[in-house]
Design a protein around this motif. Structure first.
Motif, mmCIF file in Angstrom:
data_model
loop_
_atom_site.group_PDB
_atom_site.id
_atom_site.type_symbol
_atom_site.label_atom_id
_atom_site.label_comp_id
_atom_site.label_asym_id
_atom_site.label_seq_id
_atom_site.Cartn_x
_atom_site.Cartn_y
_atom_site.Cartn_z
ATOM 1 N N ALA A 35 -32.060 -63.755 7.591
ATOM 2 C CA ALA A 35 -31.224 -63.455 6.824
ATOM 3 C C ALA A 35 -31.822 -62.499 5.536
ATOM 4 O O ALA A 35 -32.137 -61.158 5.405
ATOM 5 N N PHE A 36 -32.913 -63.207 5.344
ATOM 6 C CA PHE A 36 -33.431 -63.283 3.807
ATOM 7 C C PHE A 36 -34.480 -61.674 3.755
ATOM 8 O O PHE A 36 -34.874 -60.982 3.934
ATOM 9 N N CYS A 37 -35.608 -62.483 5.211
ATOM 10 C CA CYS A 37 -35.928 -61.543 5.627
ATOM 11 C C CYS A 37 -36.108 -60.111 6.285
ATOM 12 O O CYS A 37 -36.330 -59.242 5.884
ATOM 13 N N ILE A 38 -35.016 -59.987 6.533
ATOM 14 C CA ILE A 38 -34.732 -58.748 7.174
ATOM 15 C C ILE A 38 -34.509 -58.150 6.595
ATOM 16 O O ILE A 38 -34.394 -56.709 6.277
ATOM 17 N N SER A 96 -25.772 -46.030 3.075
ATOM 18 C CA SER A 96 -26.312 -46.382 4.394
ATOM 19 C C SER A 96 -26.592 -47.868 4.206
ATOM 20 O O SER A 96 -26.321 -49.246 5.539
ATOM 21 N N LYS A 97 -27.714 -48.329 2.587
ATOM 22 C CA LYS A 97 -27.862 -49.870 3.038
ATOM 23 C C LYS A 97 -26.706 -51.123 2.644
ATOM 24 O O LYS A 97 -26.902 -52.349 3.624
ATOM 25 N N VAL A 98 -25.650 -50.413 2.280
ATOM 26 C CA VAL A 98 -24.293 -51.252 2.475
ATOM 27 C C VAL A 98 -24.046 -52.047 3.630
ATOM 28 O O VAL A 98 -24.157 -52.973 4.070
ATOM 29 N N ILE A 99 -23.816 -50.788 4.313
ATOM 30 C CA ILE A 99 -23.417 -50.430 5.559
ATOM 31 C C ILE A 99 -24.941 -51.628 7.006
ATOM 32 O O ILE A 99 -23.971 -52.758 6.896
ATOM 33 N N TRP A 100 -25.700 -51.506 6.327
ATOM 34 C CA TRP A 100 -26.394 -52.001 7.570
ATOM 35 C C TRP A 100 -26.343 -53.075 6.856
ATOM 36 O O TRP A 100 -26.960 -54.398 7.343
ATOM 37 N N THR A 101 -26.754 -53.564 5.389
ATOM 38 C CA THR A 101 -26.137 -55.473 5.409
ATOM 39 C C THR A 101 -25.447 -56.044 5.725
ATOM 40 O O THR A 101 -24.972 -56.772 6.459
ATOM 41 N N ILE A 102 -23.970 -55.032 6.215
ATOM 42 C CA ILE A 102 -22.928 -56.262 6.180
ATOM 43 C C ILE A 102 -23.325 -55.784 8.212
ATOM 44 O O ILE A 102 -22.589 -57.185 8.491
#
Lengths: 308, 271
Positions: A35-38, A96-102
């Protein structure tokens, strides 16, 4: 009796606990790294922006001042809350980054839960071998021997039991939220804990015979759920009482371990509770079938009595 | 040391040169085309090498090139075929006491998949070893930013990783003989191997790691010699030795751990 025998069996084969804890820790570590690498390339720039608001510096500053007895810690907290508003704005800019993270975290955690649950079947099989013939089976070799069934079981487990668990927890949170509006928090927490414990007990009674039917009688995974319910319903009172005990003690153990170690103890308490639940399921299944079983070296339960 | 002795005892029998002859040509070909001294080369020329990024380090520790990958695939097939003839003949010799390289098609038909599986997992393990070494170097470089400290920590983590990889090879090593001898499936065999190898872990570990230590020493020697003809000869000798040592070792260990009688030995020679 089943609960006492389950504890006895668990203490007789306690070395398996450490292997399971190592397995859980390894899986969690590997998926954290993935997850960290992504997320690292996505969040690299935003993270420097967030640290530039000095939120963490203000927080640690306020804690230091509070511990020193300096009365200006309140201003530090005010600065921290000001920084938090800035962080909110930064997050809103990058939604958008927050959504991708979730989405990423959800996918990674689903895969991680799948991999973690692969060990359930082999753990029960090891205890089953101990209970029926007092033999010791290694974890790794059993894990690979059962891998084909585990893969299917883990998938079905996620769409049934895991879903039910999540629903019960959501219901508990909902009850807490609703009652807090009426009266105070303590009462709301108590009510929601009792309700969710009862629901957990009922769901454990429903799904409790599944794994034992697979490992003891070697029934195929998709038919074993029905067979398990069919077997366990011979001892309804005993099952409900034992499962309630196990879930109550497990809840207390997990809560205590999590609170007093700031979250780290959860990784040790969770496997232990899972093992206690699985062992109790096996003992109840053996009792319902009327099989004899070992509880320790050279100590056999001859006529399994099941009364609470 | 027990399994080294048993392996050498098998290698001393009068028919063994035929099996060695079988693997000679591809081993010399491998020595001509590629060399396993990339790691040794990296260690020796550590202070001149560029270790600033992950990709740069990975280029030093592993050979990634489409020619190399194509060669790997080809050698995988060739070695799997030869290995299936090798172990089929040897297994029949140990089981019945007669030695004959016959029925080649039947041997390939029976033992191709276990051999392919074993060799492919070994190749994968070698690549994972290179990858983990790269991670180690990058990590220590990112932490310390100091070449000497990175060098020391790299050597240390290499040794730790070596022990880990050897342990993994040891505990999975009895899979192939179990498939070949009993005909069980792959999952049962891996499960058996994990259980059985713990009974004799120490002699197995010694027997597996000692030749690799010699192999690494030869690779370091190759880097210092730098004469192409000499390195090719040394490499081919080492390749032949390794290719004829390990198949014998896993079967000898399997027969010993299972306490099966070996018909290729006279009763007086059985240890």
């Amino acid at each position: 009796m089943p609960f006492k025998n389950a504890c006895n069996i668990l203490l007789s084969r306690y070395s398996i606990t450490f292997k399971l804890i190592i397995y859980y820790t390894l899986v969690v570590a590997i998926f954290l790294v993935i997850a960290f690498c992504i997320l690292q390339p996505i969040w690299g720039e935003v993270w420097t922006e967030i640290t530039n608001t000095n939120f963490f510096a203000h927080i640690s500053d306020s804690i230091d001042k509070f511990l020193d007895g300096d009365s200006s810690y309140l201003t530090a907290i005010q600065e921290a809350s000001q920084a938090f508003i800035n962080i909110k704005e930064i997050l809103l800019h990058n939604n958008s980054k927050v959504i991708w993270t979730i989405v990423t975290l959800a996918l990674v955690s689903i895969v991680a839960v799948y991999v973690v649950n692969l060990s359930n079947l082999s753990y029960s099989d090891i205890i089953n071998h101990f209970m029926n013939s007092n033999s010791r089976y290694g974890f790794a070799s059993n894990f690979i021997a059962n891998l084909k069934q585990s893969a299917l079981y883990s998938l079905l487990y996620m769409v049934t039991k895991m879903l039910v668990n999540v629903l019960i927890m959501a219901l508990g949170a909902f009850i807490t939220y609703q009652i807090t509006k009426l009266t105070n928090v303590i009462l709301a927490l108590n009510v929601s804990i009792i309700v969710s414990l009862v629901l957990f007990t009922l769901s454990a009674f429903l799904f409790g015979g599944w794994v034992p039917a697979i490992v003891v009688d070697r029934i195929p995974v998709h038919k074993a759920l029905a067979a398990g319910i069919h077997t366990l319903k011979k001892l309804p009172i005993s099952c409900l009482m034992s499962f309630f005990m196990v879930h109550f003690i497990g809840f207390i153990a997990m809560a205590a371990a999590t609170v007093f170690t700031f979250g780290f103890g959860f990784f040790i308490a969770y496997p232990a509770v899972i093992m206690l639940v699985k062992t109790t399921e096996l003992v109840l299944y053996y009792s319902a079938k009327g099989y004899n079983y070992y509880v320790a070296d050279g100590k056999v339960v001859d006529k399994p009595v099941a009364n609470g | 040391m027990k399994y080294i002795k048993l392996t050498l005892q098998y290698m001393r029998n009068k028919h063994f040169w035929k099996l060695v002859l079988l693997v000679t040509v591809p081993c010399i070909a491998v020595a001509l085309f590629t060399s396993f001294s990339t790691t040794a080369n990296f260690i020796v020329h550590f202070f001149e090498a560029d270790i600033s990024t992950f990709a740069a380090v990975y280029r030093h520790t592993s050979e990634v090139d489409w020619k190399v990958l194509l060669g790997l695939l080809a050698s995988l097939l060739v070695f799997a075929m030869l290995c299936s003839i090798f172990i089929g003949t040897m297994q029949r010799h140990m089981r019945t006491g007669t030695f004959a390289i016959t029925n080649i098609g039947k041997r390939i038909n029976e033992h191709f998949l276990p051999s392919l599986l074993t060799i492919a997992s070994l190749f994968a393990l070698i690549y994972i070893y290179g990858l983990s070494m790269t991670i180690g170097v990058s990590f220590w470089w990112a932490v310390t930013s100091n070449k000497i400290a990175t060098f020391i920590m790299t050597i240390f983590s290499m040794i730790v990783m070596f022990f880990l990889v050897m342990y993994i090879i040891c505990i999975f090593s009895l899979t192939c003989p179990n498939i070949v001898v009993t005909g069980q499936g792959i999952r049962d065999s891996v499960s058996y191997s994990l259980r059985a190898s713990h009974r004799r872990l120490r002699p197995l570990f010694a027997a597996f790691s000692l030749p690799i230590v010699i192999f690494m020493a030869v690779q370091f020697a190759n880097v210092f010699i730098e004469v192409r003809a000499v390195t090719i000869i040394l490499d081919s000798i080492m390749n032949i030795a390794i290719c004829s040592y390990y198949p014998v070792l896993i079967f000898v260990a399997y027969y010993d751990i299972n306490e099966k009688d070996r018909e290729d030995l006279l009763p007086i020679n059985r240890m």
